[in-house]
Design an enzyme around this catalytic site. Structure first.
Site, PDB file in Angstrom:
ATOM      1  N   LEU A   1       1.233  -1.016   0.117  1.00  0.00           N
ATOM      2  CA  LEU A   1       0.304   0.084   0.349  1.00  0.00           C
ATOM      3  C   LEU A   1       0.874   1.250  -0.105  1.00  0.00           C
ATOM      4  O   LEU A   1       1.267   1.384   0.999  1.00  0.00           O
ATOM      5  CB  LEU A   1      -0.986  -0.166   1.452  1.00  0.00           C
ATOM      6  CG  LEU A   1      -1.839   1.324   1.341  1.00  0.00           C
ATOM      7  CD1 LEU A   1      -2.904   0.713   0.380  1.00  0.00           C
ATOM      8  CD2 LEU A   1      -2.774   0.898   2.381  1.00  0.00           C
ATOM      9  N   ASP A   2       0.663   2.056  -0.716  1.00  0.00           N
ATOM     10  CA  ASP A   2       1.214   3.455  -1.151  1.00  0.00           C
ATOM     11  C   ASP A   2       2.681   2.910  -1.227  1.00  0.00           C
ATOM     12  O   ASP A   2       3.179   4.373  -0.766  1.00  0.00           O
ATOM     13  CB  ASP A   2       0.379   4.414  -0.387  1.00  0.00           C
ATOM     14  CG  ASP A   2      -0.467   4.750  -0.058  1.00  0.00           C
ATOM     15  OD1 ASP A   2      -1.143   4.873  -1.868  1.00  0.00           O
ATOM     16  OD2 ASP A   2      -1.805   4.945   0.706  1.00  0.00           O
ATOM     17  N   GLU A   3       3.140   1.885  -1.694  1.00  0.00           N
ATOM     18  CA  GLU A   3       4.732   1.968  -1.314  1.00  0.00           C
ATOM     19  C   GLU A   3       5.856   1.422  -2.749  1.00  0.00           C
ATOM     20  O   GLU A   3       6.448   1.023  -2.743  1.00  0.00           O
ATOM     21  CB  GLU A   3       4.944   0.773  -0.703  1.00  0.00           C
ATOM     22  CG  GLU A   3       5.043   0.863   1.326  1.00  0.00           C
ATOM     23  CD  GLU A   3       5.767   0.556   1.753  1.00  0.00           C
ATOM     24  OE1 GLU A   3       6.209  -0.312   1.418  1.00  0.00           O
ATOM     25  OE2 GLU A   3       4.881   0.099   3.438  1.00  0.00           O
TER      26      GLU A   3
END
Length: 279
Positions: free
Chosen positions: A223-225
């Site tokens: 997630l969001d990485e």
């Protein structure tokens, strides 16, 4: 004259630039610009933009290159220089979507927006003003998997080259991400992971932060990485209310998303591991 972009990556070795320029010269192509980079680990990246006469068979280029560079670890991609076909996903926030639609309307976005998909219908009247198809695919009463299948059915009809998440506030499953591997661009505020969840700007205000920012990245299963494409920040201080910070943050998000898409749509971004090389 037509333009194409040749992308090349793989283990560095002597003569790679020479082989590319030799093949393009042999095929009577004219190089407009060329950028290359060798990483500390010895990985070579190159972007070559070239012109050729109308009717030139570009399919000859890759086989000619492969004869001179037989190493299968070195990958070639040849893309015509053209606008990319995209579909935008959004939820309720309008700032990134409205910025993209406005730029598209005035010819400032190097893309064709084929459709907008949202799990809410609140932005439909706005999107309709641009004569772009709007699809309301509600998530209510559906599992995440079933909702994504409904979205994929709509996306499939358009066959886009990229999906753009313009503040699409739902976590994508690994199955969905795999279907569009390295083809989904997302934007989020850069407080993560410090201020997770609802009202991040209120949390930032309460902590007295001094900078706010945004990050655009490719989506992967973390997630969001995913690999970062572009980032920027703005300075703030104690005079800013949480609403002021939110407003400034939205401005940064719009600018960063536009910058990232400009790079991606112009074939300037290589993905290597979990990072990007931008030429």
């Amino acid at each position: 004259m037509t333009r194409n972009i040749l992308l090349m990556e793989g283990p560095d070795s002597k003569g790679l630039v020479y082989h590319v320029t030799k093949v393009l010269y042999k095929n009577e192509c004219n190089i407009i610009n060329q950028d290359e980079y060798v990483s500390p680990a010895g990985q070579f990246f190159m972007r070559t933009e070239f012109e050729s006469e109308e009717g030139f068979d570009t399919e000859r280029v890759i086989p000619d290159l492969r004869k001179r560079v037989p190493n299968e670890e070195i990958k070639f991609r040849l893309n015509p220089k053209k606008k990319k076909d995209i579909v935008i996903l959004c939820t309720k926030e309008h700032h990134c979507l409205s910025d993209l639609l406005t730029r598209y309307h005035f010819g400032e976005l190097n893309a064709n927006i084929l459709a907008v998909i949202s799990n809410y219908d609140s932005l439909k009247p706005f999107v309709d003003k641009f004569d772009i198809p709007f699809h309301h695919v509600s998530h209510v009463g559906l599992s995440r998997e079933d909702h994504e299948l409904a979205i994929m059915k709509v996306v499939h009809d358009y066959q886009p080259e990229y999906l753009v998440l313009a503040k699409y506030m739902r976590i994508l499953t690994p199955y969905f991400v795999a279907k569009f591997s390295n083809k989904i661009v997302n934007i989020h505020h850069s407080f993560l992971p410090a201020f997770i969840g609802a009202n991040p700007y209120k949390q930032a205000f309460d902590r007295g932060v001094k900078i706010i920012g945004a990050t655009a990245h490719f989506v992967n299963n973390n997630l969001d990485e995913g690999p970062i494409i572009a980032q920027d920040v703005k300075k703030v201080d104690h005079r800013f209310s949480s609403k002021d910070m939110s407003r400034e943050g939205k401005d940064v998000e719009k600018m960063v998303l536009t910058k990232a898409l400009k790079l991606v749509f112009n074939d300037r971004v290589f993905i290597f591991g979990n990072k990007t090389i931008i030429l």
